[in-house]
Scaffold this motif. Sequence first.
Motif, mmCIF file in Angstrom:
data_model
loop_
_atom_site.group_PDB
_atom_site.id
_atom_site.type_symbol
_atom_site.label_atom_id
_atom_site.label_comp_id
_atom_site.label_asym_id
_atom_site.label_seq_id
_atom_site.Cartn_x
_atom_site.Cartn_y
_atom_site.Cartn_z
ATOM 1 N N VAL A 5 0.836 -1.202 0.000
ATOM 2 C CA VAL A 5 0.000 0.000 0.000
ATOM 3 C C VAL A 5 0.868 1.249 0.000
ATOM 4 N N ILE A 66 -2.387 -1.357 -3.647
ATOM 5 C CA ILE A 66 -3.428 -0.389 -3.281
ATOM 6 C C ILE A 66 -2.786 0.991 -3.187
ATOM 7 N N ASP A 68 -3.859 4.617 -1.812
ATOM 8 C CA ASP A 68 -4.865 5.199 -0.922
ATOM 9 C C ASP A 68 -4.685 6.718 -0.894
ATOM 10 N N ALA A 90 -6.117 -1.612 -6.904
ATOM 11 C CA ALA A 90 -7.233 -0.856 -6.341
ATOM 12 C C ALA A 90 -6.763 0.533 -5.951
ATOM 13 N N GLN A 298 -10.797 -0.141 5.144
ATOM 14 C CA GLN A 298 -9.581 -0.628 4.499
ATOM 15 C C GLN A 298 -9.563 -2.155 4.450
ATOM 16 N N SER A 302 -9.110 -4.795 1.262
ATOM 17 C CA SER A 302 -8.093 -5.852 1.200
ATOM 18 C C SER A 302 -8.745 -7.233 1.143
#
Length: 343
Positions: A5, A66, A68, A90, A298, A302
């Motif tokens: 992440v 990911i 974020d 994502a 979150q 995941s």
Amino acid sequence: MTLSVAVIGAGYFAGFHVEAWQRNPDVALKALIDLDRRKAENLLTEHGARQAVVAERLPEEGGFDIIDIAAPPVAHAELVRQALRTDARAIICQKPFCTSLEEAEAVTDEARKAGKLLVIHENFRFQPWYRVMRREIENGRIGQLYQVTFRLRPGDGQGAEAYLSRQPYFQKMERFLVHETAVHWIDTFRFLLGEPEDVFADLRKLNSVIAGEDAGYFIYRFGDGRRALFDGNRLADHAADNPRLTMGECLVEGSEGTIALDGFGRLTSRRRGAKEWQEIPLEFDKSRFGGDCVYFLQQHVSDHLLNGSAIENDAASYLRNIQIENAIYHSAETGSMVSLGPK
């Protein structure tokens, strides 16, 4: 498999993102990206994220499962577009999503064409009391549902110093109560009740030092007679050890009883005709923001990537919240009920 992440943004709320990713056993926080390197380094140090590196820009190749985005709305469109050009599986983007419905629609369409999952970080529906509320409604605890009422009472909006200690930009927002705060219940009411058909709103400003509205109401009207009422006032408070835990109080009323949420995060129910309230078991960490809703959102993402579980709050679904927000402001300006039209 461990998911990697990167968090973009090192502001106030980004700290909750970093802290929550640190606790997810399926994730490794690899990078914090912000133009202010010192600010980012301090944030990582504060949360003990020693394995994460600091960068001023997202690497073009990515290298993260990911991405974020915890940056302000004015930066969302460009940051999402940068993330779409990487190998990320994502992308999560904080709310309020983008600067307008048109911009949000364009970015959402670009994510769809790129085949990328874009999720909006609207975390209040992941607060544990609302997950349990929905379960109890579906299990028939209160019979036929009549209405849901939420009274927002954080008590942080009085005087010339309102909001300055934590989020000073609140004072400058021309759209405040609904755009920044009540949007949580625009979404949460949809989570609990489904899609409304019409909305009516009455908004006002009580503190003259801020630019936008800080008190008001909006009502969801459903075709089957159900209603949802948001009653917000940022100047008034409610009984709570931490007024930011639930931000207020909620009632869910039906033909066979009522469910109540108080400012301490307690859920109780009362059968129709009864004098006593019964506790509904609910476990959560009171020390975490909003019942640890950042972590639960979150974890939701995941889990989806690792196990294929159904996803909530994908950008295409979230656009409806922005449409409803615009309708609320239109209703307040015109003093009329606004039809929301087909979803």
